[in-house]
Design a protein around this motif. Structure first.
Motif, PDB file in Angstrom:
ATOM      1  N   HIS A   1       0.797  -1.217   0.000  1.00 54.80           N
ATOM      2  CA  HIS A   1       0.000   0.000   0.000  1.00 54.80           C
ATOM      3  C   HIS A   1       0.836   1.277   0.000  1.00 54.80           C
ATOM      4  CE1 HIS A   1      -2.650  -3.126   1.932  1.00 54.80           C
ATOM      5  NE2 HIS A   1      -3.263  -2.849   0.804  1.00 54.80           N
ATOM      6  N   GLN A   2       1.889   1.328   0.804  1.00 54.82           N
ATOM      7  CA  GLN A   2       2.705   2.542   0.877  1.00 54.82           C
ATOM      8  C   GLN A   2       3.336   2.862  -0.477  1.00 54.82           C
ATOM      9  OE1 GLN A   2       3.018   4.793   3.474  1.00 54.82           O
ATOM     10  NE2 GLN A   2       4.023   5.990   1.881  1.00 54.82           N
TER      11      GLN A   2
ATOM     12  N   LEU B   1      -4.103   1.703   3.281  1.00 53.26           N
ATOM     13  CA  LEU B   1      -2.940   1.945   4.141  1.00 53.26           C
ATOM     14  C   LEU B   1      -3.379   2.220   5.575  1.00 53.26           C
ATOM     15  CD1 LEU B   1       0.130   2.185   4.214  1.00 53.26           C
ATOM     16  CD2 LEU B   1      -0.113   4.591   3.557  1.00 53.26           C
TER      17      LEU B   1
ATOM     18  N   LYS C   1      -4.907   5.023   0.034  1.00 50.56           N
ATOM     19  CA  LYS C   1      -4.738   5.643   1.354  1.00 50.56           C
ATOM     20  C   LYS C   1      -5.637   4.962   2.388  1.00 50.56           C
ATOM     21  CE  LYS C   1      -3.116  10.252   0.131  1.00 50.56           C
ATOM     22  NZ  LYS C   1      -3.442  11.689   0.110  1.00 50.56           N
TER      23      LYS C   1
END
Length: 138
Positions: free
Chosen positions: A94-95, A125, A122
């Protein structure tokens, strides 16, 4: 042209194979001397088109690798950033997906699909952070 027709007909594996052959033929752009910029552009296009096929086939690691090749030569290529971000999301990275999508937003602020995917990344995350914080707080 044949690969594009195969892609349109959803014959994705066969289209991907044709794109691989194009990229393979152009593997050494220095052999094309005066046409080197055109050869590089064609090779990047073949990588991107193969990545589009692999994305639909769910082969996300391969999509990531192909987009990495494009971004190595052209770091702000919008399609490569978007496709790699989609692959990264599916791979639960995710990052890294957020980073690609933020870069895409800088390069192409009008890319609505990229903005939508950035919101989704986002949120994923945040979910991952909540799970991690619960795990480590015990």
């Amino acid at each position: 042209q044949l690969a594009g027709s195969l892609f349109q007909a959803q014959r994705l594996r066969l289209a991907a194979k044709h794109y691989q052959e194009i990229a393979s033929f152009l593997a050494r752009p220095e052999d094309f001397k005066e046409q080197r910029p055109e050869a590089l552009e064609l090779r990047r296009g073949a990588f991107l088109n193969e990545a589009a096929c692999m994305l639909q086939l769910g082969e996300m690691s391969h999509v990531k690798d192909l987009c990495d090749k494009v971004l190595k030569e052209e770091p702000e290529q919008p399609k490569a950033l978007f496709r790699r971000a989609k692959a990264l999301l599916a791979l639960k990275e995710h990052q890294a997906a957020v980073e690609d999508l933020q870069r895409l937003k800088e390069v192409d602020p009008s890319n609505v699909a990229g903005q939508r995917l950035l919101r989704e990344a986002k949120e994923e995350l945040r979910k991952q952070d909540r799970v991690s914080s619960k795990t480590y707080s015990k």
